[in-house]
Write a protein that holds these residues in place. Structure first.
Motif, mmCIF file in Angstrom:
data_model
loop_
_atom_site.group_PDB
_atom_site.id
_atom_site.type_symbol
_atom_site.label_atom_id
_atom_site.label_comp_id
_atom_site.label_asym_id
_atom_site.label_seq_id
_atom_site.Cartn_x
_atom_site.Cartn_y
_atom_site.Cartn_z
ATOM 1 N N ALA A 153 1.039 -1.232 -0.002
ATOM 2 C CA ALA A 153 -0.038 0.222 -0.045
ATOM 3 C C ALA A 153 0.899 1.176 0.058
ATOM 4 C CB ALA A 153 -1.201 -0.012 1.311
ATOM 5 N N LYS A 154 1.839 1.161 0.646
ATOM 6 C CA LYS A 154 3.038 2.405 0.554
ATOM 7 C C LYS A 154 3.491 2.656 -0.600
ATOM 8 C CE LYS A 154 4.075 2.324 5.704
ATOM 9 N NZ LYS A 154 5.248 2.359 6.577
ATOM 10 N N THR A 156 2.086 2.313 -3.546
ATOM 11 C CA THR A 156 1.091 2.729 -4.437
ATOM 12 C C THR A 156 1.346 4.291 -4.753
ATOM 13 O OG1 THR A 156 -0.821 3.080 -3.028
ATOM 14 C CG2 THR A 156 -0.540 0.835 -3.734
ATOM 15 N N GLY A 159 -0.287 6.119 -1.838
ATOM 16 C CA GLY A 159 0.488 5.828 -0.441
ATOM 17 C C GLY A 159 1.939 6.543 -0.691
ATOM 18 N N ILE A 174 -8.714 9.486 1.898
ATOM 19 C CA ILE A 174 -8.674 8.539 0.769
ATOM 20 C C ILE A 174 -10.045 8.800 0.143
ATOM 21 C CG2 ILE A 174 -8.314 6.168 0.046
ATOM 22 C CD1 ILE A 174 -5.814 7.542 1.262
ATOM 23 N N LEU A 197 -4.331 0.980 2.825
ATOM 24 C CA LEU A 197 -3.574 2.392 2.671
ATOM 25 C C LEU A 197 -3.901 3.308 3.825
ATOM 26 C CD1 LEU A 197 -2.108 4.224 0.773
ATOM 27 C CD2 LEU A 197 -4.464 4.679 -0.299
ATOM 28 N N GLN A 201 -0.822 5.020 6.918
ATOM 29 C CA GLN A 201 -0.635 6.361 6.758
ATOM 30 C C GLN A 201 -1.368 7.145 8.032
ATOM 31 O OE1 GLN A 201 1.581 7.479 4.806
ATOM 32 N NE2 GLN A 201 1.668 5.579 3.161
ATOM 33 N N VAL A 437 -8.203 7.149 -5.211
ATOM 34 C CA VAL A 437 -7.638 5.815 -5.408
ATOM 35 C C VAL A 437 -8.316 4.899 -6.195
ATOM 36 C CG1 VAL A 437 -7.225 3.643 -4.419
ATOM 37 C CG2 VAL A 437 -6.755 5.671 -2.913
#
Length: 438
Positions: A153-154, A156, A159, A174, A197, A201, A437
């Motif tokens: 996820a980081k 992407t 991310g 998001i 995600l 974060q 997203v």
């Protein structure tokens, strides 16, 4: 002093006694009766400004002299009267006296003192989470996500954008669309992706999981929409507890105000957008933020000679009257401010679309589109290409006092220059940003 003659009826005497008792009671409670004239000894109209309307009156609940007497009564003798006014007949039991037996309620603890950090349930790990009664999982903390899922996820675009936004101080949301996944039977998979995600974060405060709900053609009935909102919200709250949830829609009827013909037509044209159903998403706890689009304000009410400003006022009054803000945050969304507007046009648009809903207490935040692709596949911006200056962007930059209440969207998959540059520029105007997203 008024005189009461003996010839008054029994009913009249009873009524006079009631009024006398009422007056005494109100005086005891410190509540003053209305001042009917300037000669009323309890009138404080002399303290009002000279231009005060005639229907506004001032009445002493307690005159300054009475207030001083009240204070002396309660504060005299080291406040003994205050002490004596406590509950009467209180029974106190000294549990340290061997002659007294103090029972311990097994449901309220073990009766023993414990140090901070001690397990609060026998067998629980120190500093951990209490065991559930039957061993089942009774809480969620996002730990169901694997380390690989969080790491992915980081990496992407969203991310990386969230990481780049950290030094800017932007409040992050998001923004995704779960309605299509829900209809395709892939909601769990989509929720897991978004949850990974949001959970990785720390700057992400919430998830907007649907847009134009009921205004688009995704669902055929209001019942379907309600079921989707309930199912998606429940899944997201289990996957990322503590994150806020947002729903975006349109409420056409609100712009009609008291125009019955308008309300009837809007209800017929948009049957899935009943304000009562929309409000229920807040009252039932499915959403923490309700975002209302201004897409119809410009010309949607022209048939009834309701212009944009009047439609905005009508909507504001309806929102306040429904007390939606008691259950969640209300946001309004607008896409009318573009780089093609003159300075005068921008000022007018900001007054009607940003200042008005905030001043009318109909919204806590205003979300402005700053870059998007229109149906003709043309890129529309508030700023110029590669962040070139425009009247619209310059005017927005002057709203520093409103920065915390202004939000916008950002698609990290299509940067204007690069993630760091774009987010820094957005943070100069906006306090919040919705990261898209796909």
């Amino acid at each position: 002093m008024a005189t009461i003659t003996p010839r008054k009826s029994g009913a009249m005497r009873k009524r006079l006694r009631q009024l006398l008792v009422l007056g005494i009671t109100l005086s005891f409670l410190g509540i003053g009766l209305p001042a009917w004239s300037a000669d009323d000894p309890r009138s404080c109209n002399d303290l009002l400004a000279a231009d005060t309307p005639a229907y506004v009156v001032c009445t002493w609940m307690a005159t300054p002299e009475e207030a001083a007497d009240i204070a002396r009564f309660w504060l005299g003798n080291d406040g003994q009267n205050m002490i004596d006014s406590g509950p009467q007949g209180t029974i106190r039991v000294d549990c340290n006296d061997p002659a007294n037996v103090c029972s311990v309620d097994p449901d309220s603890g073990d009766g023993e003192a414990h140090d901070a950090g001690d397990p609060d349930v026998e067998g629980a790990e120190d500093g951990g989470t209490p065991e559930c009664q039957n061993g089942e999982q009774c809480y969620t903390d996002g730990s169901q996500l694997s380390a690989a899922e969080k790491a992915a996820a980081k990496q992407t675009a969203a991310g990386q954008a969230a990481t780049a936004a950290t030094p800017t101080g932007l409040r992050l949301w998001i923004e995704t669309e779960l309605a299509d996944d829900y209809k395709a039977g892939k909601l769990d998979e989509a929720v897991k992706k978004v949850a990974a995600l949001a959970a990785t974060q720390p700057g992400v405060v919430g998830i907007r999981f649907t847009s134009q709900l009921g205004f688009n053609q995704t669902f055929d009935s209001a019942d379907e929409i309600d079921k989707f909102v309930a199912t998606a919200a429940t899944a997201l709250r289990a996957a990322v507890p503590g994150r806020k949830l947002s729903v975006h829609t349109v409420a056409p009827v609100l712009g009609c105000g008291a125009n019955d013909a308008c309300k009837a037509e809007m209800s017929k044209k948009y049957p899935l957008l009943d304000p009562d159903r929309i409000g229920a998403w807040l009252t039932k706890g499915y959403a923490d933020q309700l975002a209302l689009d201004n897409v119809l304000l410009a010309s949607g009410y022209a048939t009834w000679k309701i212009d944009a400003a009047e439609a905005q006022r009508n909507q504001s009054i309806q929102i306040r009257g429904r007390a939606w803000d008691a259950y969640g945050q209300i946001a309004v969304e607008d896409a009318t401010i573009t780089s093609t507007l003159t300075a005068e046009q921008v000022t007018k648009a900001l007054t009607e679309r940003v200042a008005a809903p905030l001043q009318e207490d109909a919204a806590e935040t205003v979300t402005l589109w700053t870059r998007w692709v229109n149906p003709e596949q043309q890129t529309v911006r508030v700023y110029g290409d590669k962040w070139a200056a425009t009247p619209a962007w310059e005017q927005l930059g002057k709203l520093g006092s409103l920065r915390a209440r202004l939000a916008t969207f950002y698609d990290p998959a299509h940067p204007e220059i690069d993630l760091a540059t774009d987010l820094k520029r957005l943070s100069e105007v906006f306090g919040q940003v919705y990261l898209h997203v796909a």
